[in-house]
Write an enzyme that holds these catalytic residues in place. Sequence first.
Site, short mmCIF file in Angstrom:
data_model
loop_
_atom_site.label_atom_id
_atom_site.label_comp_id
_atom_site.label_asym_id
_atom_site.label_seq_id
_atom_site.Cartn_x
_atom_site.Cartn_y
_atom_site.Cartn_z
CG ASP A 258 -1.77 1.24 1.32
OD1 ASP A 258 -2.24 1.71 0.26
OD2 ASP A 258 -1.96 1.76 2.43
CD GLU B 54 -4.90 1.24 -2.38
OE1 GLU B 54 -5.74 2.16 -2.43
OE2 GLU B 54 -4.50 0.73 -1.32
CG ASP C 164 -0.43 3.24 6.29
OD1 ASP C 164 -1.01 3.75 5.32
OD2 ASP C 164 -0.14 3.88 7.32
#
Length: 173
Positions: free
Chosen positions: A8, A69, A141
Amino acid sequence: MTRILGIDPGSQRTGVGVIDVDEYGCSRHVYHAPLVLLGQSSFAGRLKQLLLGLSAVIEEYSPKEVAIEKVFMSKNADSALKLGQARGVAISAVVLRDLPVHEYAARQIKLAVVGRGGADKQQIQHMVGVMLNLQGRLQSDAADALAVAITHAHVSATAQRLGVSTKQAWSRK
């Protein structure tokens, strides 16, 4: 057993999560942490710290595949550019080791993990904890990174059953 690294990306904090997936599609937690990049005085220093941190995770955990992502469009252009640069560094750390990179939009990840594309952070944290049998509240996160890895595990399993690529398994034709 396939080991997947989920990322991420962020310019201040990047989440990393590693899972193992068996031949039946069952996921097992291996590692997760946020890479905190705020100790550097310059943005270039944070990018270097990100590259070194991800390289160390890849070296230690030896993933076979990586899922990251996709960047979302922010109202703040400067933030979006910095996020894009951090994402580029993350992808570079992966491709330098000849690992395949799979990209998923935030909405796809939420849909795969929670069942709703508009899920919030707390719902993602909760479902990741349930899916991987983790105790306590996950840092957001790191939870997002694990969610990216879980998404890729699900898409890969579907693609394998259908005999198609991961991109084809996700598309809605």
